[in-house]
Design an enzyme around this catalytic site. Structure first.
Site: not given
Length: 209
Positions: A73, A119
């Site tokens: 990948e 967050y």
């Protein structure tokens, strides 16, 4: 944990991910940009047992230029770097809860997870889904490059998250926040929730720039 943007930093972060169950077996790959080259985990290696000497080097076109054979990948990492000049690290995991979200039906493919926490908004923002491609299928490359132009995090359908950051520490923070939010989402599935409002989302995004 301080993580240098180096081959040793990749090895240290990979072991941390492995030891905490964020990756397993010989899955996942991590890279850092070094000028016009990319230092990347090799094919067939476990993130739990790599050293700095084990790493591969590719160029920004995804070509192997030095070291061990790169992850299959590698083209995905190269695509993100080409699309995001401010990115210096990319993490791709098969982390359990994020993968679980990637196989759910009837989610918005432009933004899979609601803004459950501040967050998550600051470290991830919006999370698009890229349709399924077999691992190593390089027809994913142009699509990943296109999506990465507008998003530093995305999910590969039935596969896992890809997250880019200014450095390894930032990419790690974001992929871990994504995983925890995916876990929260699945724990809350079927319950009424109170996500952040659009105004709260926008304010956090503005503060984070």
């Amino acid at each position: 944990m301080s993580i240098p943007n180096t081959a040793q930093g990749i090895a240290t972060l990979g072991k941390s991910f492995f030891d905490r169950g964020l990756t397993f077996g010989r899955t996942g790959n991590i890279s850092v940009r070094d000028g016009d080259r990319v230092v990347l985990t090799p094919t067939g290696g476990s993130l739990g047992s790599l050293s700095a000497a084990d790493m591969s080097v590719i160029d920004l076109a995804g070509h192997h230029v030095d070291g061990a054979k790169p992850s299959k990948e590698a083209f995905l990492h190269a695509a993100v770097y080409r699309s995001r000049p401010d990115t210096n690290a990319v993490v791709h995991l098969h982390s359990t809860y994020s993968v679980a979200v990637s196989v759910l039906a009837d989610l918005d493919p432009h933004d899979l997870l609601p803004p459950l926490t501040a967050y998550y908004v600051m470290r991830v923002g919006t999370l698009p889904l890229i349709p399924y491609h077999a691992p190593g299928d390089d027809s994913l490359e142009p699509l990943a490059e296109q999506v990465a132009a507008g998003h530093h995090a995305f999910l590969l359908a039935n596969h896992g998250p890809v997250v880019a950051g200014a450095d390894l520490a930032s990419a790690a923070d974001a992929v871990e926040e994504l995983e925890e939010t995916a876990k929260l989402y699945l724990l809350l599935h079927g319950h009424r929730t109170r996500p952040l409002t659009q105004a709260q989302f926008t304010a956090l995004q503005a503060r984070n720039r």
